[in-house]
Design a protein around this motif. Structure first.
Motif, PDB file in Angstrom:
ATOM      1  N   PHE A   1       0.845  -1.185   0.000  1.00  0.00           N
ATOM      2  CA  PHE A   1       0.000   0.000   0.000  1.00  0.00           C
ATOM      3  C   PHE A   1       0.884   1.240   0.000  1.00  0.00           C
ATOM      4  O   PHE A   1       1.775   1.385   0.840  1.00  0.00           O
ATOM      5  CB  PHE A   1      -0.910  -0.010   1.229  1.00  0.00           C
ATOM      6  N   LEU A   2       0.623   2.141  -0.958  1.00  0.00           N
ATOM      7  CA  LEU A   2       1.426   3.349  -1.137  1.00  0.00           C
ATOM      8  C   LEU A   2       0.581   4.572  -0.798  1.00  0.00           C
ATOM      9  O   LEU A   2      -0.518   4.745  -1.326  1.00  0.00           O
ATOM     10  CB  LEU A   2       1.913   3.420  -2.595  1.00  0.00           C
ATOM     11  N   PHE A   3       1.105   5.451   0.083  1.00  0.00           N
ATOM     12  CA  PHE A   3       0.298   6.563   0.589  1.00  0.00           C
ATOM     13  C   PHE A   3       1.184   7.799   0.820  1.00  0.00           C
ATOM     14  O   PHE A   3       1.499   8.147   1.965  1.00  0.00           O
ATOM     15  CB  PHE A   3      -0.382   6.122   1.889  1.00  0.00           C
ATOM     16  N   PRO A   4       1.551   8.514  -0.257  1.00  0.00           N
ATOM     17  CA  PRO A   4       2.475   9.652  -0.115  1.00  0.00           C
ATOM     18  C   PRO A   4       1.760  10.991   0.098  1.00  0.00           C
ATOM     19  O   PRO A   4       2.101  11.997  -0.534  1.00  0.00           O
ATOM     20  CB  PRO A   4       3.213   9.630  -1.452  1.00  0.00           C
ATOM     21  N   SER A   5       0.771  11.034   0.985  1.00  0.00           N
ATOM     22  CA  SER A   5      -0.029  12.249   1.187  1.00  0.00           C
ATOM     23  C   SER A   5       0.820  13.433   1.641  1.00  0.00           C
ATOM     24  O   SER A   5       1.821  13.269   2.341  1.00  0.00           O
ATOM     25  CB  SER A   5      -1.122  12.000   2.230  1.00  0.00           C
ATOM     26  N   LEU A   6       0.362  14.622   1.264  1.00  0.00           N
ATOM     27  CA  LEU A   6       1.025  15.861   1.692  1.00  0.00           C
ATOM     28  C   LEU A   6       0.674  16.196   3.142  1.00  0.00           C
ATOM     29  O   LEU A   6       1.457  16.810   3.855  1.00  0.00           O
ATOM     30  CB  LEU A   6       0.610  17.017   0.773  1.00  0.00           C
ATOM     31  N   PHE A   7      -0.518  15.805   3.570  1.00  0.00           N
ATOM     32  CA  PHE A   7      -0.950  15.969   4.961  1.00  0.00           C
ATOM     33  C   PHE A   7      -2.169  15.081   5.179  1.00  0.00           C
ATOM     34  O   PHE A   7      -2.860  14.710   4.235  1.00  0.00           O
ATOM     35  CB  PHE A   7      -1.279  17.436   5.303  1.00  0.00           C
ATOM     36  N   GLU A   8      -2.421  14.731   6.431  1.00  0.00           N
ATOM     37  CA  GLU A   8      -3.577  13.907   6.808  1.00  0.00           C
ATOM     38  C   GLU A   8      -3.998  14.281   8.222  1.00  0.00           C
ATOM     39  O   GLU A   8      -3.200  14.816   8.994  1.00  0.00           O
ATOM     40  CB  GLU A   8      -3.235  12.411   6.768  1.00  0.00           C
ATOM     41  N   GLY A   9      -5.247  13.957   8.556  1.00  0.00           N
ATOM     42  CA  GLY A   9      -5.679  14.064   9.939  1.00  0.00           C
ATOM     43  C   GLY A   9      -5.275  12.817  10.688  1.00  0.00           C
ATOM     44  O   GLY A   9      -4.725  12.855  11.788  1.00  0.00           O
ATOM     45  N   LEU A  10      -5.531  11.669  10.084  1.00  0.00           N
ATOM     46  CA  LEU A  10      -5.128  10.371  10.638  1.00  0.00           C
ATOM     47  C   LEU A  10      -4.702   9.427   9.515  1.00  0.00           C
ATOM     48  O   LEU A  10      -3.599   8.912   9.507  1.00  0.00           O
ATOM     49  CB  LEU A  10      -6.271   9.754  11.458  1.00  0.00           C
ATOM     50  N   GLY A  11      -5.581   9.262   8.510  1.00  0.00           N
ATOM     51  CA  GLY A  11      -5.300   8.332   7.415  1.00  0.00           C
ATOM     52  C   GLY A  11      -5.970   6.997   7.660  1.00  0.00           C
ATOM     53  O   GLY A  11      -5.325   5.970   7.860  1.00  0.00           O
ATOM     54  N   LEU A  12      -7.322   7.022   7.659  1.00  0.00           N
ATOM     55  CA  LEU A  12      -8.120   5.848   8.009  1.00  0.00           C
ATOM     56  C   LEU A  12      -7.803   4.637   7.126  1.00  0.00           C
ATOM     57  O   LEU A  12      -7.796   3.499   7.592  1.00  0.00           O
ATOM     58  CB  LEU A  12      -9.612   6.198   7.898  1.00  0.00           C
ATOM     59  N   VAL A  13      -7.531   4.874   5.828  1.00  0.00           N
ATOM     60  CA  VAL A  13      -7.258   3.746   4.927  1.00  0.00           C
ATOM     61  C   VAL A  13      -5.976   3.013   5.313  1.00  0.00           C
ATOM     62  O   VAL A  13      -5.810   1.837   4.990  1.00  0.00           O
ATOM     63  CB  VAL A  13      -7.191   4.177   3.439  1.00  0.00           C
ATOM     64  N   LEU A  14      -5.070   3.690   6.011  1.00  0.00           N
ATOM     65  CA  LEU A  14      -3.857   3.012   6.475  1.00  0.00           C
ATOM     66  C   LEU A  14      -4.172   1.980   7.551  1.00  0.00           C
ATOM     67  O   LEU A  14      -3.499   0.955   7.651  1.00  0.00           O
ATOM     68  CB  LEU A  14      -2.845   4.036   7.006  1.00  0.00           C
ATOM     69  N   ILE A  15      -5.198   2.255   8.350  1.00  0.00           N
ATOM     70  CA  ILE A  15      -5.627   1.261   9.350  1.00  0.00           C
ATOM     71  C   ILE A  15      -6.201   0.046   8.623  1.00  0.00           C
ATOM     72  O   ILE A  15      -5.920  -1.104   8.981  1.00  0.00           O
ATOM     73  CB  ILE A  15      -6.675   1.847  10.310  1.00  0.00           C
ATOM     74  N   GLU A  16      -6.990   0.306   7.575  1.00  0.00           N
ATOM     75  CA  GLU A  16      -7.544  -0.789   6.775  1.00  0.00           C
ATOM     76  C   GLU A  16      -6.428  -1.591   6.116  1.00  0.00           C
ATOM     77  O   GLU A  16      -6.476  -2.828   6.083  1.00  0.00           O
ATOM     78  CB  GLU A  16      -8.504  -0.229   5.724  1.00  0.00           C
ATOM     79  N   ALA A  17      -5.421  -0.903   5.588  1.00  0.00           N
ATOM     80  CA  ALA A  17      -4.304  -1.597   4.934  1.00  0.00           C
ATOM     81  C   ALA A  17      -3.569  -2.499   5.926  1.00  0.00           C
ATOM     82  O   ALA A  17      -3.171  -3.624   5.589  1.00  0.00           O
ATOM     83  CB  ALA A  17      -3.349  -0.585   4.321  1.00  0.00           C
TER      84      ALA A  17
END
Length: 387
Positions: free
Chosen positions: A284-300
Motif C-alpha cells: 500500500f502506497l500513501f504519499p499524502s502531503l498531509f492527513e488528519g489520521l489516514g483511516l485507509v492506512l488502518i484498513e491496509a
C-alpha cells in the motif's frame, strides 16, 4: 434536554456530502454501530445531489437534509435556521467541515443549540501557513469562532488539534477521538484470483495499491513519478487506484503522457475496499502531503499489507510497526521505488490473522470509537440536565 431514559438524543452532523471518503465512511460505521434507540443521527449536507451513502442512511432511519449556498453566508444562515425550525431543535450540532465549523457553530449558538461540537479530521497547518492574506483572515475568524462557540472540540489525532490552537491540552473542551474501522469485511473468505481477474490483473503481477480522493492532498502526481521509477526496475507491476475526485481527468491524462497506461488501473469509487486490499494488493502506497489520521492506512494494516507512507502522517496510525515504512516526500521518487520493491522481496514475519487481531485490540476499531463518542454525547447532555 434529551437523555437516555426519555427521547433519543438528537444529533445533527454537518458534512459536505455523504460520498465515500474517510470522514463519511467513519460516520457510516458509527451510524451502523451506535445505539439508535438512544441516539438519533441526521446529516446536514451542502449538496442536493445524491451521494453514495444516502440510501443506507435513510434505511437506518436517519435523514439527509440539504443546506445549500455555504459560499453565501447570509443565504446559508437563512437556510440553516429554516432547517432547525422545520426539523425541530437538535440537542447537538456536530460539525465536520473543518474551518467552516466556526460559522456553523455560531449559527447553532444563535439558534439555541446547547451542545456544539467542532470535529477536526485534518492537520491543515501547512496549508494555513501558505494562505494569502484574504484566506488567512477567513481562517483566523473561523478559528476564533470555533474557540468562542464550540462546547466540545474533537480531533482524530494530535496533529489534527491544530484547528484548536496551542496549547490545546490546557482547554478541557479539546480532546482526541480516534476514528475506528469495522473489521467484519476483513474476516470473510475470498479468492484473490477472482478479485484480480475482475481488473485483468495477472496472477503473478506485483500490485501497488492506493485508496484516496483525487485531490491535491493525496499527491497523485508524485505517486505516478514513483510508479515510473518502479517500472524502470520491474515491469510486471500494476498500480491500482481506488477513488474519485476533481483531479481524476488530470491524472488519467498524466498516465497517458507518461506512458503508464499498461500499468495503472482506475478502479473508481468502491464500496469493497477491504476486498480489494486483501484480494488484489501486495503493498500500500500513501504519499499524502498531509492527513488528519489516514483511516485507509488502518484498513491496509488490517489487511496485512506493507505500507509505504509519507512521514507527515500522524504516528497514531501506526498500529503494526513492522508493516509501516515512512519516507519524506522530499526524497526522490527513485528512493520510494526502491523501498516498494524491497517490500516485494521481504518475507513478512506477521500473518494477516495476527495483524487483524492487533487492529481489533487497538483503539482504532469501530466499537471503541463509537463507544467513546456515545460517552461524549451522554456526558455533555448530562451536564446540561444537571445545571
Amino acid at each position: 434536554m434529551a437523555n437516555g431514559n426519555q427521547h433519543p438524543i438528537r444529533i445533527l452532523h454537518v458534512v459536505g456530502g455523504m460520498n465515500r471518503g474517510g470522514i463519511e465512511t467513519w460516520l457510516m460505521h458509527v451510524l451502523r454501530h451506535i445505539d439508535r434507540d438512544r441516539f438519533q443521527m441526521d446529516f446536514l449536507v451542502h449538496t442536493d445531489k445524491p451521494c453514495a451513502y444516502d440510501d443506507e442512511i435513510r434505511a437506518l432511519g436517519s435523514r439527509i437534509i440539504p443546506c445549500l449556498q455555504p459560499s453565501k453566508p447570509w443565504l446559508y444562515a437563512r437556510n440553516f435556521q429554516r432547517i432547525l425550525h422545520e426539523y425541530g431543535l437538535y440537542d447537538i450540532v456536530h460539525s465536520h467541515v473543518h474551518h467552516f465549523s466556526g460559522y456553523i457553530l455560531l449559527l447553532a449558538n444563535q439558534a439555541g443549540v446547547s451542545i456544539r461540537i467542532a470535529h477536526s479530521h485534518l492537520d491543515s497547518s501547512s496549508l494555513e501557513a501558505k494562505a494569502i492574506w484574504k484566506r488567512s483572515l477567513y481562517l483566523a475568524v473561523m478559528k476564533r469562532w470555533i474557540n468562542l462557540y464550540a462546547t466540545t472540540g474533537l480531533a482524530c489525532s494530535r496533529k489534527a488539534t491544530s484547528l484548536f490552537g496551542l496549547p490545546w491540552e490546557k482547554d478541557p473542551r479539546w480532546q482526541l477521538l480516534y476514528c475506528g474501522i469495522d473489521l467484519k469485511a476483513f474476516q470473510t473468505v475470498l479468492d484473490p484470483m477472482s478479485v484480480r481477474a475482475e481488473f485483468g490483473i495477472p496472477e503473478d503481477a506485483f500490485v501497488i495499491g492506493h485508496v484516496g480522493r483525487f485531490e491535491q492532498q493525496k499527491n497523485h502526481h508524485f505517486l505516478l513519478e514513483i510508479i515510473t521509477e518502479v517500472v524502470k526496475r520491474e515491469s510486471n507491476i500494476r498500480l491500482l487506484l481506488v477513488g474519485d475526485g476533481s483531479l481524476h481527468p488530470d491524472i488519467e491524462q498524466k498516465v497517458l503522457q507518461m506512458g503508464l497506461t499498461d500499468y495503472v488501473i482506475f478502479a473508481g469509487s468502491r464500496h469493497d475496499v477491504p476486498r480489494l486490499m486483501r484480494g488484489a494488493m501486495n503493498v500500500f502506497l500513501f504519499p499524502s502531503l498531509f492527513e488528519g489520521l489516514g483511516l485507509v492506512l488502518i484498513e491496509a494494516q488490517a489487511a496485512g499489507l506493507p505500507c509505504i507512507l509519507s512521514d507527515v502522517i500522524p504516528e497514531e496510525v501506526d498500529v503494526i510497526k513492522p508493516l509501516m515504512h515512512r519516507l519524506s516526500i522530499s526524497q526522490p521518487a527513485s528512493i520510494w521505488a526502491e523501498v516498494i520493491l524491497k517490500s516485494k522481496n521481504n518475507q513478512l514475519k506477521i500473518t494477516p490473522t495476527e495483524t487483524l487481531k492487533l487492529v481489533d485490540e487497538s483503539v482504532l476499531n469501530i466499537q471503541a470509537s463509537t463507544k467513546k463518542l456515545e460517552n461524549i454525547y451522554l456526558l455533555e447532555s448530562s451536564k446540561l440536565v444537571n445545571k
